[in-house]
Motif scaffolding. Structure first.
Motif, PDB file in Angstrom:
ATOM      1  N   ALA A  83       0.836  -1.206   0.000  1.00 43.89           N
ATOM      2  CA  ALA A  83       0.000   0.000   0.000  1.00 43.89           C
ATOM      3  C   ALA A  83       0.866   1.250   0.000  1.00 43.89           C
ATOM      4  O   ALA A  83       0.579   2.223  -0.715  1.00 43.89           O
ATOM      5  N   THR A  84       1.924   1.256   0.785  1.00 45.06           N
ATOM      6  CA  THR A  84       2.837   2.407   0.836  1.00 45.06           C
ATOM      7  C   THR A  84       3.504   2.629  -0.523  1.00 45.06           C
ATOM      8  O   THR A  84       3.623   3.765  -1.005  1.00 45.06           O
ATOM      9  N   PHE A  85       3.919   1.533  -1.153  1.00 41.91           N
ATOM     10  CA  PHE A  85       4.577   1.592  -2.469  1.00 41.91           C
ATOM     11  C   PHE A  85       3.621   2.160  -3.519  1.00 41.91           C
ATOM     12  O   PHE A  85       3.984   3.070  -4.287  1.00 41.91           O
ATOM     13  N   LEU A  86       2.399   1.650  -3.560  1.00 39.25           N
ATOM     14  CA  LEU A  86       1.427   2.092  -4.565  1.00 39.25           C
ATOM     15  C   LEU A  86       0.921   3.503  -4.284  1.00 39.25           C
ATOM     16  O   LEU A  86       0.702   4.284  -5.215  1.00 39.25           O
ATOM     17  N   GLN A  87       0.743   3.833  -3.018  1.00 39.62           N
ATOM     18  CA  GLN A  87       0.267   5.167  -2.652  1.00 39.62           C
ATOM     19  C   GLN A  87       1.262   6.244  -3.095  1.00 39.62           C
ATOM     20  O   GLN A  87       0.880   7.372  -3.421  1.00 39.62           O
ATOM     21  N   ALA A  88       2.535   5.882  -3.154  1.00 44.55           N
ATOM     22  CA  ALA A  88       3.567   6.837  -3.580  1.00 44.55           C
ATOM     23  C   ALA A  88       3.598   7.013  -5.095  1.00 44.55           C
ATOM     24  O   ALA A  88       4.435   7.763  -5.622  1.00 44.55           O
TER      25      ALA A  88
END
Length: 306
Positions: free
Chosen positions: A80-85
């Motif tokens: 989620a952190t990777f995609l949110q960025a």
């Protein structure tokens, strides 16, 4: 069933009701973990991170009591952190190359490794390469998103890798990964079918997390055509990597004459709970064990005709 039909609102309501019932702390944690995966696919990254933070706090006992849930939550949080960025492609260094893999949120077990710049099951890939020739013809039965196939095709540019995968969403990601790596030695002409001992139809329940998709009883899940491996066999086959949800021995028996003719090497998984019988069955077919990798719940076994 709601996930399979992509009725995500229905699936979320079912999970929310189960969570409100508070059957037990363990059940509630498991349902919340499933809810995190559901929101990951729906691109609701803030909700995913809120769920993961609430379950993975300092006083959390999740890791000790539910290690699989802990791994899923940790993966969901990082993805989620990777995609949110704003990222959607991970880069993985491999044998002097940089491999690229699409990150979708649909396949957390593999995608978390790619985000961490690692391959999934690297020991198995290295074992295959150790015994694989420069111009081998390889069948990847159950190729998933191409973790193995892309690594093998990159390391052995003169080899030909035929990939087989029955799940539609997984096939979409596999095709994208082949394109991202600009690989011309992967044959993807037999996707969207299941490989078995004979022709027929396979019903699959396709879960939010693609790694959890499984064969279902007739009438549940989409009907996917099955093709007999014999009818798909190229002029020769030097190596087969098999991950076909328990159909390995049945398929091997159906083409045993071709395996003996081509001296085909095969790598497959044997669950530890049935390994003794599986090893005996392989030996009875005239397949001798070359090497074996022990993992937490399975053995990755490499065999060849005696």
């Amino acid at each position: 069933m709601a996930e399979n039909a992509e009725q995500f609102d229905v699936a979320e309501e079912i999970l929310s009701k189960a969570i409100r019932q508070q059957i037990s702390p363990g059940h509630t944690a498991l349902y919340l973990g499933e809810l995190a995966l559901l929101n990951l696919v729906r691109k609701r990254y803030d909700k995913v991170l809120d769920i993961c933070r609430s379950l993975l706090g300092e006083a959390s006992s999740i890791e000790a009591q539910h290690p699989s849930l802990f791994m899923n939550l940790t993966a969901s949080q990082e993805i989620a952190t990777f995609l949110q960025a704003g990222n959607d492609v991970a880069e993985v260094p491999f044998h002097g190359h940089t491999l690229k893999f699409a990150i979708s949120g649909h396949n957390s077990e593999l995608e978390i490794q790619h985000i961490r710049q690692k391959l999934y099951e690297p020991e198995e890939i290295d074992l295959i390469l150790k015994h694989m020739g420069e111009d081998d013809i390889v069948l990847d039965l159950g190729a998933n998103v191409g973790n193995h196939a892309i690594a093998l095709a990159t390391a052995r540019p003169n080899a030909t890798i035929h990939v087989f995968e029955p799940i539609k969403k997984t096939c979409e990601l596999l095709r994208r990964n082949i394109a991202l790596n600009n690989l011309k030695n992967i044959d993807a002409s037999n996707l969207d079918i299941a490989v078995d001992a004979e022709d027929g139809v396979l019903n699959m329940v396709q879960r939010i997390n693609l790694a959890s998709s499984r064969e279902a009883i007739e009438g549940i899940g989409p009907a996917i055509p099955k093709r007999a491996l014999r009818t798909l066999w190229p002029e020769r086959v030097d190596f087969i990597k098999m991950d076909v949800e328990g159909a390995e021995l049945r398929i091997i028996k159906s083409v045993l004459d071709l395996i003996r003719r081509d001296r085909t090497k095969i790598i497959l998984e044997c669950y530890k709970t049935t390994a003794e019988q599986d090893f005996a069955d392989l030996a009875a077919l005239g397949l001798e064990q070359i090497e074996c990798i022990e993992r937490s719940a399975v053995f990755n076994v490499l065999v060849q005709p005696k």
